[in-house]
Each structure stands twice: as C-alpha cells, then as structure tokens.
Motif scaffolding. Structure first.
Motif, PDB file in Angstrom:
ATOM      1  N   PRO A  11       0.813  -1.219   0.000  1.00 22.05           N
ATOM      2  CA  PRO A  11       0.000   0.000   0.000  1.00 22.05           C
ATOM      3  C   PRO A  11       0.852   1.278   0.000  1.00 22.05           C
ATOM      4  CG  PRO A  11       0.108  -0.869   2.214  1.00 22.05           C
ATOM      5  CD  PRO A  11       0.862  -1.833   1.335  1.00 22.05           C
ATOM      6  N   TRP A  12       1.951   1.295  -0.744  1.00 16.78           N
ATOM      7  CA  TRP A  12       2.889   2.417  -0.710  1.00 16.78           C
ATOM      8  C   TRP A  12       2.257   3.722  -1.161  1.00 16.78           C
ATOM      9  CZ3 TRP A  12       4.263   5.161  -5.026  1.00 16.78           C
ATOM     10  CH2 TRP A  12       3.976   4.585  -6.267  1.00 16.78           C
ATOM     11  N   ARG A  13       1.330   3.660  -2.117  1.00 14.67           N
ATOM     12  CA  ARG A  13       0.690   4.900  -2.585  1.00 14.67           C
ATOM     13  C   ARG A  13      -0.127   5.536  -1.456  1.00 14.67           C
ATOM     14  NH1 ARG A  13       0.459   1.718  -7.401  1.00 14.67           N
ATOM     15  NH2 ARG A  13       1.274   2.831  -9.188  1.00 14.67           N
ATOM     16  N   ARG A  14      -0.927   4.722  -0.783  1.00 18.12           N
ATOM     17  CA  ARG A  14      -1.733   5.223   0.327  1.00 18.12           C
ATOM     18  C   ARG A  14      -0.848   5.787   1.436  1.00 18.12           C
ATOM     19  NH1 ARG A  14      -2.837   3.027   4.897  1.00 18.12           N
ATOM     20  NH2 ARG A  14      -2.319   0.912   4.290  1.00 18.12           N
ATOM     21  N   LYS A  15       0.238   5.081   1.744  1.00 12.25           N
ATOM     22  CA  LYS A  15       1.158   5.535   2.794  1.00 12.25           C
ATOM     23  C   LYS A  15       1.837   6.849   2.404  1.00 12.25           C
ATOM     24  CE  LYS A  15       2.243   1.074   4.895  1.00 12.25           C
ATOM     25  NZ  LYS A  15       3.318   0.092   5.158  1.00 12.25           N
ATOM     26  N   LEU A  16       2.227   6.963   1.141  1.00 18.37           N
ATOM     27  CA  LEU A  16       2.869   8.189   0.675  1.00 18.37           C
ATOM     28  C   LEU A  16       1.902   9.368   0.756  1.00 18.37           C
ATOM     29  CD1 LEU A  16       5.156   9.810  -0.579  1.00 18.37           C
ATOM     30  CD2 LEU A  16       4.451   8.939  -2.828  1.00 18.37           C
ATOM     31  N   LEU A  17       0.674   9.161   0.309  1.00 16.18           N
ATOM     32  CA  LEU A  17      -0.311  10.237   0.379  1.00 16.18           C
ATOM     33  C   LEU A  17      -0.572  10.660   1.823  1.00 16.18           C
ATOM     34  CD1 LEU A  17      -2.765   9.065  -2.409  1.00 16.18           C
ATOM     35  CD2 LEU A  17      -1.371  11.162  -2.411  1.00 16.18           C
ATOM     36  N   GLN A  18      -0.651   9.701   2.730  1.00 22.25           N
ATOM     37  CA  GLN A  18      -0.853  10.029   4.139  1.00 22.25           C
ATOM     38  C   GLN A  18       0.338  10.797   4.699  1.00 22.25           C
ATOM     39  OE1 GLN A  18      -3.676   9.803   5.930  1.00 22.25           O
ATOM     40  NE2 GLN A  18      -2.498  11.027   7.364  1.00 22.25           N
ATOM     41  N   LEU A  19       1.528  10.399   4.313  1.00 16.51           N
ATOM     42  CA  LEU A  19       2.735  11.094   4.751  1.00 16.51           C
ATOM     43  C   LEU A  19       2.738  12.538   4.244  1.00 16.51           C
ATOM     44  CD1 LEU A  19       5.459  10.518   6.242  1.00 16.51           C
ATOM     45  CD2 LEU A  19       6.424  10.093   3.981  1.00 16.51           C
ATOM     46  N   LEU A  20       2.360  12.734   2.989  1.00 19.70           N
ATOM     47  CA  LEU A  20       2.287  14.095   2.437  1.00 19.70           C
ATOM     48  C   LEU A  20       1.239  14.930   3.163  1.00 19.70           C
ATOM     49  CD1 LEU A  20       2.656  13.336  -1.377  1.00 19.70           C
ATOM     50  CD2 LEU A  20       4.382  14.279   0.166  1.00 19.70           C
ATOM     51  N   ARG A  21       0.089  14.325   3.462  1.00 23.46           N
ATOM     52  CA  ARG A  21      -0.949  15.050   4.207  1.00 23.46           C
ATOM     53  C   ARG A  21      -0.454  15.445   5.600  1.00 23.46           C
ATOM     54  NH1 ARG A  21      -4.154  11.172   1.500  1.00 23.46           N
ATOM     55  NH2 ARG A  21      -5.534  12.180   0.013  1.00 23.46           N
ATOM     56  N   THR A  22       0.277  14.537   6.234  1.00 30.06           N
ATOM     57  CA  THR A  22       0.789  14.803   7.582  1.00 30.06           C
ATOM     58  C   THR A  22       1.795  15.956   7.568  1.00 30.06           C
ATOM     59  OG1 THR A  22       0.467  12.506   8.256  1.00 30.06           O
ATOM     60  CG2 THR A  22       2.032  13.807   9.545  1.00 30.06           C
ATOM     61  N   TYR A  23       2.743  15.928   6.668  1.00 26.64           N
ATOM     62  CA  TYR A  23       3.811  16.930   6.655  1.00 26.64           C
ATOM     63  C   TYR A  23       3.444  18.219   5.936  1.00 26.64           C
ATOM     64  CZ  TYR A  23       6.980  13.623   8.760  1.00 26.64           C
ATOM     65  OH  TYR A  23       7.575  12.747   9.637  1.00 26.64           O
ATOM     66  N   TYR A  24       2.607  18.143   4.915  1.00 24.50           N
ATOM     67  CA  TYR A  24       2.312  19.331   4.110  1.00 24.50           C
ATOM     68  C   TYR A  24       0.861  19.787   4.193  1.00 24.50           C
ATOM     69  CZ  TYR A  24       6.879  18.784   1.935  1.00 24.50           C
ATOM     70  OH  TYR A  24       8.221  18.690   1.707  1.00 24.50           O
ATOM     71  N   GLY A  25       0.039  19.126   4.968  1.00 26.21           N
ATOM     72  CA  GLY A  25      -1.389  19.429   5.011  1.00 26.21           C
ATOM     73  C   GLY A  25      -1.727  20.876   5.303  1.00 26.21           C
ATOM     74  N   ARG A  26      -0.868  21.578   6.014  1.00 22.40           N
ATOM     75  CA  ARG A  26      -1.120  22.987   6.328  1.00 22.40           C
ATOM     76  C   ARG A  26      -0.249  23.940   5.510  1.00 22.40           C
ATOM     77  NH1 ARG A  26      -2.255  23.145  12.828  1.00 22.40           N
ATOM     78  NH2 ARG A  26      -3.983  21.675  12.742  1.00 22.40           N
ATOM     79  N   ALA A  27       0.463  23.418   4.537  1.00 22.75           N
ATOM     80  CA  ALA A  27       1.280  24.271   3.663  1.00 22.75           C
ATOM     81  C   ALA A  27       0.357  25.148   2.824  1.00 22.75           C
ATOM     82  CB  ALA A  27       2.179  23.418   2.777  1.00 22.75           C
ATOM     83  N   ALA A  28       0.846  26.309   2.438  1.00 19.99           N
ATOM     84  CA  ALA A  28       0.033  27.329   1.784  1.00 19.99           C
ATOM     85  C   ALA A  28      -0.715  26.843   0.541  1.00 19.99           C
ATOM     86  CB  ALA A  28       0.913  28.526   1.430  1.00 19.99           C
ATOM     87  N   ALA A  29      -0.086  26.047  -0.293  1.00 21.44           N
ATOM     88  CA  ALA A  29      -0.710  25.640  -1.554  1.00 21.44           C
ATOM     89  C   ALA A  29      -1.180  24.184  -1.547  1.00 21.44           C
ATOM     90  CB  ALA A  29       0.267  25.870  -2.702  1.00 21.44           C
ATOM     91  N   PHE A  30      -1.162  23.546  -0.389  1.00 24.98           N
ATOM     92  CA  PHE A  30      -1.497  22.121  -0.332  1.00 24.98           C
ATOM     93  C   PHE A  30      -2.897  21.832  -0.896  1.00 24.98           C
ATOM     94  CE2 PHE A  30      -3.157  18.284   1.688  1.00 24.98           C
ATOM     95  CZ  PHE A  30      -2.148  17.390   1.409  1.00 24.98           C
ATOM     96  N   GLY A  31      -3.884  22.588  -0.462  1.00 22.25           N
ATOM     97  CA  GLY A  31      -5.265  22.331  -0.894  1.00 22.25           C
ATOM     98  C   GLY A  31      -5.449  22.384  -2.392  1.00 22.25           C
TER      99      GLY A  31
END
Length: 195
Positions: A11-31
């Motif tokens: 499930p590497w894709r799901r894990k990668l997406l979760q990792l990105l959400r965790t680290y970048y979820g509040r970044a200015a252009a994330f949404g």
C-alpha cells in the motif's frame, strides 16, 4: 530500470499520500495542489520507468517546462558502462556537452569525455530559497513537491525561472516578491456561544 515492475501488493501509494498530508497538510498551496499530486501518485503504470517518465512529463507540463526533448536512454542504440555509456548517450543525441551534478566526481572519468570531444560542465547548483511552512530556516534539496505545496505551482515555476537566470556556481537572484501561492487565503469562522 526500464523493466522493473511496481509492487502494487504493497500500500505504498496510500502511505505516501498520508505522509504528504501529515507533513504538508497545512502548507500554503497544499489544498490546491494535492488533487493533482494525488493523480500523479495514483498513476497506474506497471513499470517504474514508465511511472517516472509520465510523472516527470506531467510535472514539467504544470510548471511550463517543455518536455518534448526528453529522451529515454533505453530507446537509444548505445552500450558501454559507466562514463563510456554516458559518452555514448551524449553522442547518440548529437550533444557536445555533458551537464554533470557536483557529486559525480567520485565515479565519473572526465578524461573519457574530453578524449571523445565532449565538454563536461558542472552544474554547481545553488538552491533558491522560498518560504517553507513551519520552518524558520530553509532546508534545500527537498523534493519538487516541497516547492509545489509551499509556494504552489506558480511559485515553483518562478523558482525555476530564477534558477535559469543565475550564473553557474552563483547564488540565484532573489525571486520577485511575493513568492506565495496564487490562491486566496482560507478564512476560518469560529462559532461563539453567548451565555
């Protein structure tokens, strides 16, 4: 690498997406950027090389870079090992100069390039800085996703433009302010209860 298959049992894709959400979820252009980045990560190409080429081409397109001149070395009629292979690739595409990263001195033999009439130019990349969410000191050398999630696609494209204008080995000129995402800020409303 052109024959290496992606392990879709993991499930590497799901894990990668979760990792990105965790680290970048509040970044200015994330949404704004995450739906596009998700489509890249969810790319169903079964081969690693195809997955990489398709995503690199997609990233180039979003940043306004022409990817039509990119060539897969596996499509060229070349052989050899190490520096000899690199020389043969440069010759196969009609080049006379090899752009090398700074870390290649330990494994690359520049004399082989020179004997073949190919100039070696060292990139000497100096990373332009941009605001990174949650950091007071800039961390260079992160993935293109860091630039996409922080200043956004337009900001990342601006960084590339600034880098192209820099002289080799010199610090990149400061980007034209403001290097911020192009979307309007999100307004959060709070409920206030009266007693």
């Amino acid at each position: 690498i052109d024959e290496m298959r992606i392990d879709n049992a993991s499930p590497w894709r799901r894990k990668l997406l979760q990792l990105l959400r965790t680290y970048y979820g509040r970044a200015a252009a994330f949404g704004d950027a995450v739906p596009i980045v998700e489509s890249w990560i969810e790319n169903a190409s079964p081969l690693v090389a195809d997955y990489n080429v398709e995503n690199i081409t997609a990233i180039c397109g979003r940043l306004g870079l022409d990817s039509s001149h990119l060539v897969r070395s596996s499509t060229l009629p070349v052989n050899g090992a190490q520096t000899e292979l690199l020389v043969n690739i440069v010759k196969a595409v009609g080049g006379d100069t090899y752009l090398s990263g700074d870390g290649s001195a330990g494994y690359q033999d520049d004399a082989v390039f020179m004997a073949s009439g190919i100039e070696v130019v060292y990139q000497r990349f100096v990373h332009p800085e941009y605001p990174q969410r949650g950091l007071t000191e800039f961390i260079p050398g992160l993935s293109i996703l860091d630039a996409i999630f922080n200043p956004g696609f337009a900001g990342a494209a601006q960084l590339l433009d600034v880098t192209r204008r820099a002289e080799p080995g010199q610090a990149s000129p400061a980007p034209k302010p403001p290097l911020q995402p192009t979307r309007e800020p999100t307004v959060r409303r709070r409920r206030v209860r009266s007693s």
